[in-house]
Design an enzyme around this catalytic site. Structure first.
Site, PDB file in Angstrom:
ATOM      1  N   CYS A  82     -38.770 -42.559 -33.216  1.00 17.17           N
ATOM      2  CA  CYS A  82     -38.140 -43.785 -33.711  1.00 17.17           C
ATOM      3  C   CYS A  82     -37.103 -43.476 -34.797  1.00 17.17           C
ATOM      4  CB  CYS A  82     -39.232 -44.714 -34.242  1.00 17.17           C
ATOM      5  SG  CYS A  82     -38.638 -46.148 -35.135  1.00 17.17           S
ATOM      6  N   CYS A  85     -37.488 -45.515 -38.034  1.00 20.33           N
ATOM      7  CA  CYS A  85     -38.628 -44.993 -38.791  1.00 20.33           C
ATOM      8  C   CYS A  85     -38.200 -43.791 -39.631  1.00 20.33           C
ATOM      9  CB  CYS A  85     -39.759 -44.571 -37.848  1.00 20.33           C
ATOM     10  SG  CYS A  85     -40.426 -45.892 -36.824  1.00 20.33           S
TER      11      CYS A  85
END
Length: 158
Positions: A82, A85
């Site tokens: 991600c 993230c």
């Protein structure tokens, strides 16, 4: 960062000197060992965060370190693939570093701990959940700016 750059530059210059036969291979080994030892000393003191950070290993680990904790805990639900993230992580580290001893950080990889992700309704990542006295005290989803993270942490830890 500047220290690491100096160590790397010094080691590379020494390697080049060894290649040109200006430094013997045994001297090069000593130079490299000194550079690594200096890097270890630097990393052990300056790079340790002023807050506790851990990666959750299991549901039991989560219950013990987050739910049963006396200290407020920020739980970062993330995935290794991600991009948002990865962008959020340094922001969280910076904000938490400015608040030593007030909060701890738990990292939960949603691909490894789908049960925890389902328990806390993680449908989008990154999702950050603040736990206080074993209960959810607040949460946000997505990439946030540093000032918004600061107000989130301060609102829930003061």
């Amino acid at each position: 960062m500047a220290f690491r750059l100096r160590v790397l530059t010094s080691a590379l210059l020494s390697a080049r000197q060894c290649q040109l036969r200006l430094v013997t291979p045994s001297a090069m080994t000593g130079i490299m060992n000194n550079a690594v030892a200096g890097q270890r000393r630097h990393l052990s003191s300056a790079d340790s965060p002023p807050y506790e950070e851990f990666t959750v290993q299991s549901t039991e680990d989560f219950n013990q370190k987050v739910i049963n904790s006396k200290m407020p805990t920020v739980v970062d639900f993330y995935a290794t693939w991600c991009k948002p993230c990865k962008a959020l992580t340094p922001r969280l580290h910076e904000v938490l570093s400015e608040r030593p001893g007030r909060v701890q950080l738990a990292k939960v990889d949603v691909d490894q701990h789908t049960d925890l992700a389902m328990d806390y309704d993680v449908s989008s990542i990154p999702k950050v959940v603040m736990f206080k006295e074993g209960k959810v005290a607040g949460e946000f989803v997505g990439l946030m700016e540093k000032d918004k993270i600061e107000s989130f942490i301060d609102r829930l830890t003061l």
